[in-house]
Design a protein around this motif. Sequence first.
Motif, PDB file in Angstrom:
ATOM      1  N   ALA A  58       3.104   2.725   2.600  1.00 30.65           N
ATOM      2  CA  ALA A  58       2.233   2.860   4.123  1.00 30.65           C
ATOM      3  C   ALA A  58       2.110   1.608   4.926  1.00 30.65           C
ATOM      4  O   ALA A  58       2.037   1.308   5.896  1.00 30.65           O
ATOM      5  CB  ALA A  58       0.870   3.339   3.744  1.00 30.65           C
ATOM      6  N   ALA A  59       2.141   0.309   3.897  1.00 37.27           N
ATOM      7  CA  ALA A  59       2.183  -0.817   4.703  1.00 37.27           C
ATOM      8  C   ALA A  59       2.459  -1.936   3.646  1.00 37.27           C
ATOM      9  O   ALA A  59       2.237  -1.637   2.364  1.00 37.27           O
ATOM     10  CB  ALA A  59       0.815  -1.355   5.013  1.00 37.27           C
ATOM     11  N   VAL A  60       2.968  -2.937   3.976  1.00 34.76           N
ATOM     12  CA  VAL A  60       3.276  -4.203   3.429  1.00 34.76           C
ATOM     13  C   VAL A  60       2.928  -5.437   4.228  1.00 34.76           C
ATOM     14  O   VAL A  60       3.437  -5.560   5.238  1.00 34.76           O
ATOM     15  CB  VAL A  60       4.782  -3.855   2.655  1.00 34.76           C
ATOM     16  CG1 VAL A  60       5.768  -4.212   3.998  1.00 34.76           C
ATOM     17  CG2 VAL A  60       5.030  -5.037   1.457  1.00 34.76           C
ATOM     18  N   GLU A  76      10.008  -0.948   3.849  1.00 39.47           N
ATOM     19  CA  GLU A  76       9.436  -0.454   5.331  1.00 39.47           C
ATOM     20  C   GLU A  76       8.757   0.638   5.286  1.00 39.47           C
ATOM     21  O   GLU A  76       8.967   1.653   4.387  1.00 39.47           O
ATOM     22  CB  GLU A  76      10.834  -0.257   6.034  1.00 39.47           C
ATOM     23  CG  GLU A  76      11.507  -1.821   6.456  1.00 39.47           C
ATOM     24  CD  GLU A  76      12.498  -1.400   7.408  1.00 39.47           C
ATOM     25  OE1 GLU A  76      12.414  -1.780   8.739  1.00 39.47           O
ATOM     26  OE2 GLU A  76      13.619  -1.066   7.162  1.00 39.47           O
ATOM     27  N   PRO A  77       7.968   0.796   6.136  1.00 36.75           N
ATOM     28  CA  PRO A  77       6.704   1.768   6.148  1.00 36.75           C
ATOM     29  C   PRO A  77       7.545   3.240   6.156  1.00 36.75           C
ATOM     30  O   PRO A  77       8.586   3.386   6.857  1.00 36.75           O
ATOM     31  CB  PRO A  77       5.948   1.705   7.232  1.00 36.75           C
ATOM     32  CG  PRO A  77       5.949   0.225   7.279  1.00 36.75           C
ATOM     33  CD  PRO A  77       7.162  -0.298   7.096  1.00 36.75           C
ATOM     34  N   GLY A  78       7.367   4.231   5.284  1.00 39.69           N
ATOM     35  CA  GLY A  78       7.902   5.499   5.026  1.00 39.69           C
ATOM     36  C   GLY A  78       8.971   5.490   4.034  1.00 39.69           C
ATOM     37  O   GLY A  78       9.113   6.560   3.535  1.00 39.69           O
ATOM     38  N   CYS A  79       9.404   4.413   3.477  1.00 35.27           N
ATOM     39  CA  CYS A  79      10.105   4.244   2.350  1.00 35.27           C
ATOM     40  C   CYS A  79       9.598   4.946   1.170  1.00 35.27           C
ATOM     41  O   CYS A  79       8.519   4.679   1.105  1.00 35.27           O
ATOM     42  CB  CYS A  79      10.973   3.058   2.228  1.00 35.27           C
ATOM     43  SG  CYS A  79      12.184   2.660   3.115  1.00 35.27           S
ATOM     44  N   ILE A 124       1.030  -1.375   0.031  1.00 37.97           N
ATOM     45  CA  ILE A 124      -0.003  -0.067  -0.005  1.00 37.97           C
ATOM     46  C   ILE A 124       0.957   1.422   0.082  1.00 37.97           C
ATOM     47  O   ILE A 124       1.685   1.425   0.775  1.00 37.97           O
ATOM     48  CB  ILE A 124      -0.799  -0.095   1.241  1.00 37.97           C
ATOM     49  CG1 ILE A 124      -1.921  -1.406   1.070  1.00 37.97           C
ATOM     50  CG2 ILE A 124      -1.930   1.341   1.210  1.00 37.97           C
ATOM     51  CD1 ILE A 124      -2.806  -1.300   2.417  1.00 37.97           C
ATOM     52  N   VAL A 125       0.708   1.959  -1.039  1.00 33.70           N
ATOM     53  CA  VAL A 125       1.679   3.290  -1.286  1.00 33.70           C
ATOM     54  C   VAL A 125       0.559   4.501  -1.241  1.00 33.70           C
ATOM     55  O   VAL A 125      -0.360   4.635  -1.753  1.00 33.70           O
ATOM     56  CB  VAL A 125       2.427   3.139  -2.565  1.00 33.70           C
ATOM     57  CG1 VAL A 125       2.830   4.480  -2.779  1.00 33.70           C
ATOM     58  CG2 VAL A 125       3.128   2.026  -2.669  1.00 33.70           C
ATOM     59  N   THR A 126       0.830   5.382  -0.231  1.00 32.32           N
ATOM     60  CA  THR A 126       0.176   6.622  -0.150  1.00 32.32           C
ATOM     61  C   THR A 126       1.217   7.945  -0.400  1.00 32.32           C
ATOM     62  O   THR A 126       2.280   8.003   0.178  1.00 32.32           O
ATOM     63  CB  THR A 126      -0.496   7.083   1.064  1.00 32.32           C
ATOM     64  OG1 THR A 126      -1.407   5.960   1.406  1.00 32.32           O
ATOM     65  CG2 THR A 126      -1.267   8.054   1.280  1.00 32.32           C
ATOM     66  N   ASP A 158      16.398   4.519   5.166  1.00 35.70           N
ATOM     67  CA  ASP A 158      15.172   4.955   5.595  1.00 35.70           C
ATOM     68  C   ASP A 158      13.998   5.486   4.342  1.00 35.70           C
ATOM     69  O   ASP A 158      13.365   6.081   4.668  1.00 35.70           O
ATOM     70  CB  ASP A 158      15.240   6.010   6.593  1.00 35.70           C
ATOM     71  CG  ASP A 158      16.160   7.210   6.190  1.00 35.70           C
ATOM     72  OD1 ASP A 158      17.100   6.819   5.286  1.00 35.70           O
ATOM     73  OD2 ASP A 158      15.882   8.146   6.888  1.00 35.70           O
ATOM     74  N   ARG A 159      14.927   5.606   3.228  1.00 33.66           N
ATOM     75  CA  ARG A 159      14.382   6.248   1.906  1.00 33.66           C
ATOM     76  C   ARG A 159      14.228   5.153   0.815  1.00 33.66           C
ATOM     77  O   ARG A 159      12.956   5.355   0.307  1.00 33.66           O
ATOM     78  CB  ARG A 159      15.355   7.129   1.586  1.00 33.66           C
ATOM     79  CG  ARG A 159      15.449   8.309   2.455  1.00 33.66           C
ATOM     80  CD  ARG A 159      16.599   9.445   1.978  1.00 33.66           C
ATOM     81  NE  ARG A 159      17.096  10.512   2.988  1.00 33.66           N
ATOM     82  CZ  ARG A 159      17.897  11.442   2.802  1.00 33.66           C
ATOM     83  NH1 ARG A 159      18.104  11.864   1.478  1.00 33.66           N
ATOM     84  NH2 ARG A 159      18.240  12.192   3.664  1.00 33.66           N
TER      85      ARG A 159
END
Length: 447
Positions: A52-54, A385-388, A45-47, A379-380
Amino acid sequence: MTTTSPASRTNGAVTRAIRGRILHFLRDPQFHDDAYQYWEDGLLIVTAGRVAAVGSYDSLAGEIPAGADVIDHRGKLIVPGFIDTHIHYPQTDIIASPSPGLLHWLDTYTFPEERRFSDAAYARGVADFFTDELLRNGTTTAMVWSTVHAASADGLFAASQARNMRMITGKVLMDRNCPDFLRDTAESGARESADLISKWHGKDRLAYAITPRFAPTSTEAQLAACGELARAHDDVFIQTHVAENRDEVKWVAELFPDARSYLDVYDRYSLLRPGAFYGHAIYLDPEDRRRLADSGAAVAHCPTSNLFLGSGFYDFHQSDANRLNVTLATDVGGGTSFSMFRTMNAAHKVARMGGYHLTALRMFYLATRAAAEALGWQDRIGSFEPGCEADFLVLDPEATPLIARRSHRSESLEAQLFAFAMLGDDRVIDSVYIMGEQATAGAPVAA
């Protein structure tokens, strides 16, 4: 290619839910049993361009918001975008040029071609083709070499910005042992580098790398200037070459008689640190490897280039023993393909020549999460991972008749990945997404 998605440009934070087989890495599978996460029926899930989630489809399906764009890639494999840590964009048009070795290849093909990049329009034209070719091969981030001309770095930065790619480059620094038409000075090279840092570093998804070509083409004054730049800008990257072939190593020993080793030349000028990438690193001694490991700098392993130029074989046994930060790189145009699959293929064979078995799981890790960690960007990019940032690929296990036949017999994830690595090329890349938007071939590119 450029990224296009009218909805995302008009409706703000669009959410996309992408279903398929999903794989990403959390750590090195060579040393950890829990190195990766894999869902046979997964959901990403990409926002607003970020993860956002995997997880498994069953566990996340209820979290898909109303109105989300649902994309079905079932049967295909979704992985983070590849990261190429050493590639020369001005050498795009001299790839596969015949030569008996590195120094001849530089004099005969590389330097004459790089001369043309003083022309900003020429540089931008090559940069547009180059970035499209990266995307076509599934490379969404790269640490790239320009030429000594500031215009060459400008051209690549502009092309990358138009495609919203996370990219790194820097103007090359050479003030000796090179043609006059490619020679700068310690002062002019440092000044132009500082200007480019101010202009591009940290702008959108772009970053700068201080780029001395290799020790033989820089005087001690220029290497000292590089060290000063690095200290003044502690968040920029550094890229250069080290210990690529035996003749080069002997030449460095003659030029720098007081240095303990080739790597020591760079260490003396404070160029070993996290975020520094050293191409090749074949002929290192035990002290070099210890110093490289302690510094946090990374190796860009360039197997197709090392084979093409007859440079030598990277030692994975010693690399592992010292826990070096090793990454994969194409090294176009000494390297013979933009494809990370073909690079994996060569890396596996180089490792076998040294009695080392390089697994497919680890090759995919080296091309994604390992490079992100070496860049300090875990982290990018490089994982889900969420936020990437949602740079990812959709790989087709039926891309060719042979790959399809082999995939149908693959009874494990390792076997499927190994088939991609040994048999794959750009045809395996079904789709490329940049910040959650699909990259589309042939779309207009902003000037």
